[in-house]
Scaffold this motif. Sequence first.
Motif, short mmCIF file in Angstrom:
data_model
loop_
_atom_site.label_atom_id
_atom_site.label_comp_id
_atom_site.label_asym_id
_atom_site.label_seq_id
_atom_site.Cartn_x
_atom_site.Cartn_y
_atom_site.Cartn_z
N TRP A 28 -0.99 8.58 -2.06
CA TRP A 28 -0.29 9.66 -2.75
C TRP A 28 -0.83 10.99 -2.22
O TRP A 28 -2.05 11.21 -2.19
N THR A 29 0.05 11.88 -1.82
CA THR A 29 -0.38 13.19 -1.35
C THR A 29 0.33 14.28 -2.14
O THR A 29 1.53 14.18 -2.42
N PRO A 30 -0.39 15.34 -2.52
CA PRO A 30 0.24 16.43 -3.26
C PRO A 30 1.22 17.17 -2.37
O PRO A 30 1.12 17.16 -1.13
N ALA A 31 2.19 17.83 -2.99
CA ALA A 31 3.22 18.55 -2.23
C ALA A 31 2.61 19.61 -1.32
O ALA A 31 3.19 19.96 -0.29
N SER A 32 1.44 20.11 -1.68
CA SER A 32 0.81 21.18 -0.90
C SER A 32 0.11 20.70 0.36
O SER A 32 -0.26 21.51 1.21
N ALA A 33 -0.08 19.38 0.49
CA ALA A 33 -0.85 18.86 1.62
C ALA A 33 -0.05 18.96 2.91
O ALA A 33 1.14 18.66 2.96
N ALA A 61 -3.44 8.91 -9.89
CA ALA A 61 -3.15 9.61 -8.64
C ALA A 61 -2.43 10.93 -8.89
O ALA A 61 -2.71 11.95 -8.24
N ARG A 62 -1.49 10.94 -9.83
CA ARG A 62 -0.76 12.17 -10.12
C ARG A 62 -1.69 13.20 -10.76
O ARG A 62 -1.56 14.41 -10.50
N HIS A 63 -2.62 12.72 -11.57
CA HIS A 63 -3.62 13.63 -12.14
C HIS A 63 -4.45 14.24 -11.01
O HIS A 63 -4.71 15.45 -11.00
N SER A 64 -4.86 13.39 -10.06
CA SER A 64 -5.63 13.89 -8.92
C SER A 64 -4.83 14.89 -8.10
O SER A 64 -5.35 15.93 -7.67
N ALA A 65 -3.55 14.58 -7.87
CA ALA A 65 -2.69 15.48 -7.09
C ALA A 65 -2.55 16.83 -7.76
O ALA A 65 -2.48 17.87 -7.10
#
Length: 245
Positions: A28-33, A61-65
């Motif tokens: 999972w990668t955040p939109a900002s990555a 994972a969403r919490h981490s993102a």
Amino acid sequence: MRFTSEQRLDDGVLERAFTLGEIPGILWTPASASASAPAPLILHGHPGGLHKMYPRLVARARHSAGEGFAAATIELPGSGDRPRSAAAEQARADLRRALEAGEPVDEEIVDRLVLPLVERAVPEWQAALDALLSLPEIGGPVGYSGGVISIGIRLAVVEPRISAAVLFAGSFVPRALFEEARQVTIPLHVLLQWDDEGNDRQRALDLFDAFGSKEKTLNANMGGHTGVPQSAGDAAARFFTRHLS
């Protein structure tokens, strides 16, 4: 590493399933990555059964993102669709029999169940880390969170790329891993459910005492294995923000 599917979640997080040889995993990668702004990485452990654990893993994972971290997980040896080990299945059956009978769990059963798992799983996590850090949108530092605590102990000792770890007390730990715990030096945040029905509380406290880290925090909460409060997750997120940002 071969990506097999991808989807964009409603919060912008990109979820990609992958295989690494025979090992399935999810990133999972955040939109900002991006290649110009790679995200720090948290490896999310679990007790096995990637499909069964998915709802909890994606929530973590969403919490981490939301904190700017990428997150990844892989299936454990002998779990999910991976080939079973007859020895591990027998050890698991012996453990279940002892627990159902209300008997003390023999150290030999714990060793048979946990030590071979650690020996197989840790190199797989390291191979996954090699592949993940080769992606342009993923950077260091790296944290490890949750899962079978014995795997986390071994990784904290042998993997220098892991800078901090959140460990979940609540699984049986062989005595041999207590010696390895004394070699752990990275910052630790240990989560303990005080009334965890499957955990020996005193053994968990002894393990925390054994860790060699100069910075280590024990977050103990009332409740059973699945009753982890939201505040505990928030505290773990703050810990990673301090040490991985």
